[in-house]
Write an enzyme that holds these catalytic residues in place. Structure first.
Site, mmCIF file in Angstrom:
data_model
loop_
_atom_site.group_PDB
_atom_site.id
_atom_site.type_symbol
_atom_site.label_atom_id
_atom_site.label_comp_id
_atom_site.label_asym_id
_atom_site.label_seq_id
_atom_site.Cartn_x
_atom_site.Cartn_y
_atom_site.Cartn_z
ATOM 1 N N SER A 113 16.870 -25.362 -9.098
ATOM 2 C CA SER A 113 15.785 -25.938 -8.398
ATOM 3 C C SER A 113 15.818 -27.230 -7.790
ATOM 4 C CB SER A 113 14.692 -26.117 -9.883
ATOM 5 O OG SER A 113 13.379 -26.381 -9.535
ATOM 6 N N ASP A 116 9.987 -15.326 -10.610
ATOM 7 C CA ASP A 116 9.953 -16.738 -10.717
ATOM 8 C C ASP A 116 8.887 -17.273 -9.769
ATOM 9 O OD1 ASP A 116 10.272 -19.389 -10.203
ATOM 10 O OD2 ASP A 116 12.424 -19.291 -9.644
ATOM 11 N N HIS A 173 12.205 -18.746 -13.557
ATOM 12 C CA HIS A 173 13.067 -19.738 -12.917
ATOM 13 C C HIS A 173 14.276 -20.156 -13.570
ATOM 14 C CE1 HIS A 173 12.667 -22.822 -9.873
ATOM 15 N NE2 HIS A 173 12.826 -23.831 -10.850
#
Length: 283
Positions: free
Chosen positions: A112, A232, A260
């Site tokens: 991320s 996700d 995620h």
């Protein structure tokens, strides 16, 4: 947390180092080629929460190092009145950490926001990077606006129930978070400096600071593994596919039944994919 200690039963050491004037906390285990794990930016995120289950696996073959990014975990949290919590700042801090640790070139594994920081180092200091693994990575404005799942993080209200909502937005529908995870993430961000840093980080995230121009991304020539959870809702599949189109030397790995957090939701699958990528075997 002391300047150096062993985390019970893990073989992982907890240490600090000065990285460009920032007292930076990191976890370390194993010996061998260096691999640096860079955590994401959700409320309560840090190296321990993201990577503690992966560290012993990677440490079988690598020297594995997982720093807390500036503003997170046990690393310094400068006042937002004097420090801008934007992506260029995180890129500079990560590069300073690699220099302070005398590392490079390294395998960077970023989740991320940590993926965006890893991309930034590859762009600004390509000599420091051997390979990249981008898992649910930020870096492209897809979707164009923060998704409902991401908004659960950006609107975190510093309550335990709010942390449950954050985790639900970052994981697939089948994942049931352990209660100790919720409590850990809640407690690590429950202090005035951590709250102020997170509020500043989230405000910057809403402006799109994590994104790079596509023409810059296309200049990266390092081998790159793009990993994405099929479920996700934060870094959606079209973003992963666009990364694959832009990165000349890239492979893709899509993880089913996963949101995620592939490193947590599907740890063994994720670790196998990373190790196969960083240790290619001949037929």
């Amino acid at each position: 947390m002391s300047a150096e200690m062993k985390l019970d039963g893990t073989g992982v050491a907890s240490r600090f180092i000065d990285a460009g004037g920032v007292r930076t906390h990191y976890l370390e285990a194993g010996e061998g080629p260096p691999m640096v794990l860079v955590h994401g930016g959700g409320a309560g995120a840090d190296a321990y929460g993201n990577w503690i289950e992966c560290l012993p696996i990677f440490a079988r073959t690598h020297r594995v190092i997982a720093p807390d990014m500036i503003g997170f975990g046990h690393t310094d949290k400068p006042s937002p009145e004097t420090y801008l919590y934007d992506q260029p700042g995180r890129n500079a801090h990560l590069a300073a950490f690699l220099k302070a640790m005398d590392l490079g070139p390294v395998v960077l594994v970023g989740n991320s926001m940590g993926g965006a920081a890893s991309i930034g180092v590859a762009l600004d200091h390509p000599e420091m990077v051997e390979r990249l693994v981008l898992m649910g990575s930020a870096g492209l404005p897809i979707p164009e606006k923060p998704s409902p799942d991401l908004m659960k993080n950006l609107q975190y209200d510093f309550t335990v129930e709010g942390m449950r909502r954050v985790v639900s937005g970052l994981t697939g529908p089948a994942y049931v978070p352990p209660e100790e995870m919720i409590q850990y993430r809640y407690e690590i961000v429950d202090g005035p400096e951590a709250r102020a840093a997170l509020a500043a980080i989230n405000a910057q995230t809403k402006t799109g600071t994590l994104n790079y121009p596509e023409e810059r991304l296309a200049t990266i020539k390092h081998p790159i593994l793009v990993v994405n959870g099929k479920e996700d809702g934060v870094s959606i599949l079209p973003r992963a596919y666009r990364f694959l189109e832009l990165f000349e030397n890239s492979w893709g790995y899509i993880v089913p039944h996963c949101g995620h957090w592939a490193m947590i939701e599907q740890r063994d699958d994720f670790c196998r994919a990373v190790l196969d990528f960083v240790q290619p075997r001949s037929l």
